[in-house]
Design an enzyme around this catalytic site. Structure first.
Site, short mmCIF file in Angstrom:
data_model
loop_
_atom_site.label_atom_id
_atom_site.label_comp_id
_atom_site.label_asym_id
_atom_site.label_seq_id
_atom_site.Cartn_x
_atom_site.Cartn_y
_atom_site.Cartn_z
CE LYS A 163 -4.12 -1.99 0.55
NZ LYS A 163 -3.66 -3.16 -0.18
NE ARG A 164 3.53 3.61 3.62
CZ ARG A 164 3.07 4.54 4.45
NH1 ARG A 164 2.07 4.27 5.22
NH2 ARG A 164 3.65 5.71 4.49
#
Ligand code: GLU
Length: 492
Positions: A253-254
């Site tokens: 998600k980063r």
């Protein structure tokens, strides 16, 4: 047994931290056992292929000192190490499965498969292929092939058998084949799927230990079935536990935060980064936390891999990096720092660092190395070492607490310092030497240490938070210090 491990990334992005961990453990295990560490590029998913990713990956591994024994840049065998260049090999092996009736042509369109999946989802059934094409007659197959209908090739999963495996870390799986999807081995574009290519290559490349992320646990029964279909022995599976970001979310998600390159660019020491990464899923069963690469290699055991997930925490990485900065010899750090600056802040390197002399830079770094966490903080915290443009804010020279209540006191302090420096016959030799001289001079003038040293510090650095006055004078040297103080006095 000669251990052979491999790092098998798909070139879809920068090398990210969870790949680095996988790669590192494969490397450490191979080196610990005197085995071989291989790089294989799994680039069969052309929709996710990113052109620069392979070169970038190899470059990063070189920067991280993860030396590849065998791979695209140092082939050992005549074969290619990029899966996209091994298509003939997969075709040959899939043909073998077709010939032995262990695989079959599937002519189902993606529309049909989508519809099937949706129906199964609506009924809350597991989504799998309904085996429609498994039972086509030979004539039907021949006809469709002759008509040029697009097809995939699927594995014929044996009915009602138990597939079992136990990995080195914690997984013990037993699954009935009725719950395993008849996976696609060859796609319509003639490329193999990950599963087929992965198994064929691990076998041909004689991989003994597959060390990979936990995400692949659900695929492992499929791989075991494939090894069985070929009549090959499966390697040992080692699935590494989850790695999460600080907010306990998945790393994927980063974005840029997880690229290893970002950490190199910010000026973390490779040794500290590797040391930290090694501890994200493994521990040496001791309280010792600082390990060089050689020590990691010597101590790395698969049985010491952690069973539970780890969290990537930049604060902890900072802690490691600071430890290294404090402990390492200044000459080693300086060499790494200059090499880093040349690449990642070339303007500063060329226009500032190279223009100052090495000894001066080194003394600034020596002063700073216990205060910064990584190299990219150096420039910002050292402007006053490299520029003589006085930007001083006279207000911060006044300080109630230190009883510096008016500019007269400031001027007296600066004058005393100027006179003391001018009377020094030699260059300042050490901080201790100048400390003795100044303490004496301040006492003789009936002043307080603070009243002199605070304004001097501000005068020399233009900041409230900076190295101390005496340290600054020592690093700047007598002439530069006198010069700065005089310019300031003229402007007061
Ligand atoms: N290509 C896979 C990946 O990028 C490798 C999985 C494996 O090691 O088997 O995650």
């Amino acid at each position: 047994m000669n251990v052979v491990t491999r790092f098998a990334p798909s070139p879809t992005w920068y090398l990210h931290v969870w790949w680095l961990r996988t790669c590192l453990y494969n490397y450490l295990y191979a080196k610990n056992t005197g085995g071989k560490f291989m790089l294989r590029i799994e680039d069969t998913d052309r929709s996710r292929y990113v052109e620069w990713a392979i070169e970038n990956m190899v470059e990063m591994l070189t920067k991280l000192w993860l030396n590849i024994d065998e791979g695209p840049n140092n082939p050992w065998n005549a074969w290619p190490y990029l899966q996209s260049e091994r298509l003939d090999i997969y075709k040959k092996y899939v043909q073998k499965l077709l010939d032995e009736d262990k695989a079959y042509y599937c002519f189902c369109s993606s529309d049909r498969l989508d519809k099937l999946r949706k129906e199964q989802e609506q009924l809350s059934l597991p989504t799998k292929y309904d085996k429609k094409c498994r039972y086509l007659s030979e004539d039907e197959i021949k006809e469709k092939l002759e008509a040029g209908e697009p097809y995939t090739i699927r594995l014929k999963v044996p009915e009602n058998q138990i597939v079992k495996f136990k990995d080195t870390v914690k997984w013990k799986i037993e699954i009935n084949t009725k719950d395993i999807d008849e996976q696609v081995l060859m796609k319509t574009d003639g490329f193999p799927t990950y599963h087929l290519a992965n198994v064929v290559d691990d076998h041909l490349m004689e991989i003994t230990h597959v060390i990979r992320w936990e995400e692949w646990v659900p695929s492992t029964p499929k791989h075991i079935l494939l090894y069985g279909a070929f009549g090959w022995e499966a390697p040992e599976f080692v699935h590494l536990p989850l790695l999460l970001w600080m907010d306990k979310k998945k790393l994927s998600k980063r974005q840029w935060d997880v690229a290893v390159e970002k950490y190199i660019e910010k000026g973390y020491l490779v040794d500290a980064l590797i040391n930290y990464m090694a501890f994200l899923g493994w521990n040496p069963k001791s309280t010792e936390e600082i390990f060089s690469m050689d020590e990691l290699i010597a101590n790395f055991k698969l049985e010491n891999l952690n069973k539970s997930g780890a969290v990537f925490d930049v604060e902890k990485l900072n802690w490691y990096n600071s430890k290294y900065l404090v402990a390492w010899d200044i000459n080693d750090i300086y060499e790494k720092f200059m090499a880093w600056a040349e690449i990642y802040d070339n303007n500063f390197y060329k226009n500032t660092l190279l223009k100052a002399d090495n000894e001066y830079n080194k003394s600034v770094l020596l002063e700073l190395k216990t205060k910064i966490k990584k190299f990219d903080e150096f420039k910002e915290q050292t402007t006053f070492f490299y520029s003589d443009d006085i930007k001083v804010d006279t207000d911060i020279m006044l300080n109630e607490k230190m009883k510096i209540t008016n500019m007269e006191i400031v001027k007296n302090g600066l004058n005393l310092t100027l006179n003391t420096l001018k009377n020094l016959e030699w260059e300042i030799e050490s901080i201790d030497q100048i400390k003795t001289i100044f303490i004496e001079a301040i006492k003789e003038a009936w002043m307080k240490n603070w009243q002199v040293l605070w304004p001097v510090r501000v005068a020399l650095t233009w900041e409230k938070f900076s190295p101390w006055a005496l340290e600054m004078m020592y690093i700047l040297g007598k002439d530069k210090s006198i010069n700065r103080l005089e310019t300031l006095m003229e402007n007061l």
